[in-house]
Design a protein around this motif. Structure first.
Motif, short mmCIF file in Angstrom:
data_model
loop_
_atom_site.label_atom_id
_atom_site.label_comp_id
_atom_site.label_asym_id
_atom_site.label_seq_id
_atom_site.Cartn_x
_atom_site.Cartn_y
_atom_site.Cartn_z
N GLN A 1 -9.98 -12.66 -3.03
CA GLN A 1 -11.03 -12.45 -2.05
C GLN A 1 -10.45 -11.95 -0.73
N LEU A 2 -9.36 -12.55 -0.28
CA LEU A 2 -8.73 -12.12 0.97
C LEU A 2 -8.20 -10.70 0.84
N LEU A 3 -7.65 -10.37 -0.32
CA LEU A 3 -7.15 -9.01 -0.53
C LEU A 3 -8.29 -8.00 -0.48
N LEU A 4 -9.40 -8.32 -1.13
CA LEU A 4 -10.56 -7.42 -1.09
C LEU A 4 -11.09 -7.26 0.33
N ILE A 5 -11.14 -8.33 1.07
CA ILE A 5 -11.60 -8.26 2.47
C ILE A 5 -10.66 -7.37 3.27
N THR A 6 -9.36 -7.51 3.05
CA THR A 6 -8.37 -6.70 3.75
C THR A 6 -8.56 -5.22 3.43
N VAL A 7 -8.69 -4.90 2.15
CA VAL A 7 -8.87 -3.51 1.74
C VAL A 7 -10.16 -2.94 2.31
N GLU A 8 -11.26 -3.66 2.15
CA GLU A 8 -12.55 -3.15 2.62
C GLU A 8 -12.58 -3.01 4.14
N SER A 9 -11.92 -3.90 4.84
CA SER A 9 -11.86 -3.82 6.30
C SER A 9 -11.12 -2.57 6.75
N GLU A 10 -10.00 -2.28 6.12
CA GLU A 10 -9.22 -1.08 6.47
C GLU A 10 -9.99 0.19 6.14
N LEU A 11 -10.65 0.20 4.99
CA LEU A 11 -11.44 1.38 4.61
C LEU A 11 -12.60 1.58 5.58
N ALA A 12 -13.19 0.48 6.04
CA ALA A 12 -14.30 0.56 7.00
C ALA A 12 -13.84 1.13 8.34
N LYS A 13 -12.56 0.98 8.65
CA LYS A 13 -12.00 1.54 9.88
C LYS A 13 -11.73 3.03 9.75
N GLY A 14 -11.96 3.59 8.58
CA GLY A 14 -11.77 5.02 8.39
C GLY A 14 -10.52 5.40 7.62
N GLU A 15 -9.74 4.40 7.20
CA GLU A 15 -8.55 4.71 6.39
C GLU A 15 -9.00 5.22 5.02
N SER A 16 -8.30 6.21 4.48
CA SER A 16 -8.67 6.73 3.17
C SER A 16 -8.11 5.86 2.05
N VAL A 17 -6.98 5.22 2.31
CA VAL A 17 -6.36 4.27 1.37
C VAL A 17 -5.75 3.13 2.17
N VAL A 18 -5.43 2.05 1.47
CA VAL A 18 -4.76 0.92 2.11
C VAL A 18 -3.42 0.73 1.41
N THR A 19 -2.36 0.76 2.20
CA THR A 19 -1.02 0.67 1.63
C THR A 19 -0.67 -0.78 1.29
N LEU A 20 0.26 -0.92 0.36
CA LEU A 20 0.76 -2.24 0.01
C LEU A 20 1.35 -2.91 1.24
N GLU A 21 2.04 -2.15 2.06
CA GLU A 21 2.64 -2.69 3.29
C GLU A 21 1.57 -3.32 4.19
N LYS A 22 0.44 -2.64 4.35
CA LYS A 22 -0.65 -3.16 5.19
C LYS A 22 -1.25 -4.42 4.57
N ILE A 23 -1.45 -4.39 3.25
CA ILE A 23 -2.00 -5.56 2.55
C ILE A 23 -1.08 -6.76 2.75
N VAL A 24 0.21 -6.57 2.51
CA VAL A 24 1.17 -7.66 2.64
C VAL A 24 1.21 -8.17 4.07
N SER A 25 1.20 -7.27 5.03
CA SER A 25 1.23 -7.67 6.44
C SER A 25 0.03 -8.53 6.80
N GLU A 26 -1.16 -8.08 6.43
CA GLU A 26 -2.38 -8.81 6.76
C GLU A 26 -2.44 -10.16 6.05
N MET A 27 -2.10 -10.18 4.77
CA MET A 27 -2.21 -11.41 4.00
C MET A 27 -1.10 -12.40 4.37
#
Length: 68
Positions: free
Chosen positions: A8-34
């Motif tokens: 759930q946290l991973l999905l929230i992280t991905v959807e949040s980044e995409l909502a900011k206009g990112e076209s993809v979410v990198t593993l680095e960003k996911i790991v950093s946020e989580m």
């Protein structure tokens, strides 16, 4: 966290980044946020594998993800 919480946290992280206009979410960003939320890399990896298998996220490039 349990797998469900990590997913759930991973999905929230991905959807949040995409909502900011990112076209993809990198593993680095996911790991950093989580990691900031206390989720270990092994749990993140397990959550990514689970979400890929059930089709909730897709890997569009190496280590770059989008949610479905």
């Amino acid at each position: 966290p349990l797998l469900a919480v990590a997913c759930q946290l991973l999905l929230i992280t991905v959807e949040s980044e995409l909502a900011k206009g990112e076209s993809v979410v990198t593993l680095e960003k996911i790991v950093s946020e989580m990691d900031a939320n206390g989720v270990l890399f092994e749990e993140i990896d397990e959550a990514i594998e689970y979400l890929l298998m059930n089709g909730s996220i897709i890997e569009v490039e190496d280590n770059c993800f989008v949610s479905i």
